[in-house]
Every structure is written in structure tokens, then in C-alpha cells.
Design an enzyme around this catalytic site. Structure first.
Site, PDB file in Angstrom:
ATOM      1  CE  LYS A 197      -3.921   4.866   1.236  1.00 38.93           C
ATOM      2  NZ  LYS A 197      -2.532   4.399   1.067  1.00 38.93           N
ATOM      3  CE1 TYR A 228       0.544   7.674   2.870  1.00 37.63           C
ATOM      4  CE2 TYR A 228       1.087   5.464   2.124  1.00 37.63           C
ATOM      5  CZ  TYR A 228       0.266   6.319   2.823  1.00 37.63           C
ATOM      6  OH  TYR A 228      -0.819   5.811   3.490  1.00 37.63           O
ATOM      7  CG  HIS A 252      -4.753   9.792   0.955  1.00 40.96           C
ATOM      8  ND1 HIS A 252      -3.395   9.935   0.792  1.00 40.96           N
ATOM      9  CD2 HIS A 252      -4.882   9.104   2.113  1.00 40.96           C
ATOM     10  CE1 HIS A 252      -2.753   9.384   1.793  1.00 40.96           C
ATOM     11  NE2 HIS A 252      -3.633   8.868   2.622  1.00 40.96           N
ATOM     12  CG  ASP A 302      -1.772   1.222   1.335  1.00 36.99           C
ATOM     13  OD1 ASP A 302      -2.832   1.238   0.691  1.00 36.99           O
ATOM     14  OD2 ASP A 302      -1.394   2.182   2.049  1.00 36.99           O
TER      15      ASP A 302
END
Length: 285
Positions: free
Chosen positions: A77, A52, A110, A47
């Protein structure tokens, strides 16, 4: 570590491993190694997210893992700030290019609001626009499944009422000490699989006495108890680590928490995240 071989089936028939590797806070230049280590141990669910900043590294880890692409389930996401159809279309293609793994198994919105206004203003139209872009990418075969993250009931109803594809997943904060039972029940009633991120509360509950006492009775660690707890709630569990020893330990959860202990864990209220409360998802909003 049989949990690594267990899967749920999404409403569209796609299978997703019950235990995954979360990569939040794993740097782009280190995440490929973490992915390879996880895959070697037996993980098949990875994931990530645009936010990120490590999609490129995750893709490298997948491509160099030595495992056929179709054996891995990779999620990312759409950035929470994207509430516009054209921007969402471009961002989906950007994730596909950065990951460079052919297709994405699951892509989520997200959050229902941008992070700087989390649980704030009205973004219902923007979420519909972002969802339309995900639906089109799904139908085009770029994404095998689509979903949302951090959505509460009213956010989900907006998508259910105006979209043409029911979200396959809602990824939310779930851990012993924070069990949103009504939201989980609502999702399960709509055939939306819940994914539990931060099942160890970002480390904030490792010293909880109740958890420690229950874990000791099963001869397991507090993190193992927490991961098992989220699995027994019927969710996908996504603990985050880049440490191979922790990766192995997190998968050693082939025990069963008794109904009595589940009843003790469910109502626990342990939401003091200390320094991590600076992040919107831990702020209590």
C-alpha cells in the site's frame, strides 16, 4: 483447508486467493519467517504496506519461500500521507525495490486522507494524483492490479469519475460487529472486490457472547467463525498473525454459516476496540 486453494477473479482477470496473511505489527526482522511458515501451510496471499515498515522482510520471505514467484499474490500500500503524483511515483518504485520480487500483484492507496487527518480534510486532488501514478505503474506492468483502502463511497466516486482504471479492490475494516453493508454493496455493484482487514476486530470481539454461542454450534473457534463470516460476505479475508498454529487454525474454515446465523451476525454492533481505538481505523470516525 481447501479455502487456501479458492480464489476470486478481479475485474481485469487476475486471480486473488480468498484467504490471505496480514502482516500489520509483524516486525521486519520477523516477517520473513512468518511468510515462509504461511506459504508452507498453503497460503498464497501476502499483504503488507509501506506504513508497516516490513516490506523488505516480506520480500525476503517470498524469495526464500521455496515457491515460484508467480504462485504468490503479494499486496502493498502507498503510504496514506502521499497525495502528490511525483511522490507517489517515487514511493511505488521504492516499494518495488524494497520487496525485490520483480513485480507487485496489488498496490493500494492506504487511505483517502493522511492518518493524522483521517476522515478529515479534502484530499480529492491528491488522491487523483496518487491514482494516476498507480495507473501508470499498472500499465507499465510493475503492478498487476491496483486499488484503494479505507475509501468510502464519495472517495471511490472521485476515482471512478476522474481515473481511467476502475479500482480492482477496496480494502476496508469488516468483521462481525462492523459490517458496512452499503459500502460493500456499492463496491460489488462497481465490480470492486472488497478485502476485509481485521476480520477478528484486532482481537476485540473474542469474548463476545453471541459469537461464542454461534461458534460453539459449529464446533469452531470465534476467530474461525469471524473469518468464515467475512468470506461468506464475498470478501477476501486478511487475518493477521505470525503464529504457525494460528495460521493453520485460521485456514480451517471449510464450514458454512447458515443464512439464519448470517442474518444474526450482520447487524451486530461491536466496535469497542479498547486500547486499539487509538488507531484511526478503530476510532469510530
Amino acid at each position: 483447508m481447501s479455502i487456501l486453494n479458492e480464489t476470486y477473479t478481479l475485474s481485469n482477470g487476475v486471480m486473488i486467493p480468498k484467504l490471505g496473511l496480514g502482516t500489520w505489527f509483524v516486525d521486519d526482522d520477523k516477517v520473513a519467517e512468518a511468510v515462509r511458515a504461511a506459504v508452507e501451510i498453503g497460503y498464497r496471499n501476502i499483504d503488507t504496506a509501506q506504513a508497516y515498515g516490513n516490506e523488505r522482510g516480506v520480500g525476503e520471505g517470498v524469495r526464500t519461500s521455496g515457491i515460484a514467484r508467480e504462485e504468490l499474490f503479494v499486496s502493498t500500500k502507498l503510504a496514506a500521507e502521499i497525495k502528490d503524483y511525483d511522490a507517489a511515483v517515487a514511493a511505488i518504485d521504492e516499494s518495488l525495490a524494497k520487496l525485490d520480487i520483480g513485480y507487485i500483484d496489488l498496490m493500494l492507496i492506504h487511505a483517502p486522507q493522511p492518518w493524522d487527518d483521517f476522515r478529515g480534510g479534502d484530499y480529492t486532488d491528491g488522491n487523483r494524483q496518487a491514482w494516476r501514478a498507480l495507473e501508470e505503474a499498472y500499465r507499465a506492468g510493475k503492478l498487476r492490479s491496483i486499488g484503494v483502502s479505507n475509501f468510502v463511497v464519495e472517495d471511490l466516486e472521485n476515482i471512478l469519475d476522474h481515473g481511467t482504471v476502475t479500482p480492482h479492490v477496496n480494502q476496508i475494516l469488516v468483521h462481525a460487529g462492523n459490517t458496512p453493508t452499503e459500502l460493500i454493496d456499492y463496491c460489488q455493484g462497481k465490480d470492486v472486490l472488497v478485502q476485509a482487514y481485521s476480520p477478528i476486530a484486532h482481537g476485540a470481539i473474542l469474548d463476545n457472547g453471541t459469537l461464542a454461542a454461534i461458534a460453539a454450534r459449529y464446533g469452531v473457534s470465534v476467530p474461525q467463525l469471524c473469518i468464515r463470516y467475512t468470506l461468506q460476505l464475498g470478501t477476501v479475508s486478511l487475518p493477521k498473525t505470525a503464529n504457525p498454529d494460528h495460521l493453520r487454525a485460521n485456514a480451517e474454515v471449510d464450514f458454512v454459516i447458515s443464512d439464519e446465523d448470517m442474518d444474526t451476525l450482520r447487524p451486530l454492533d461491536e466496535t469497542d476496540y479498547g486500547e486499539h481505538a487509538a488507531f484511526p481505523v478503530y476510532s469510530g470516525r
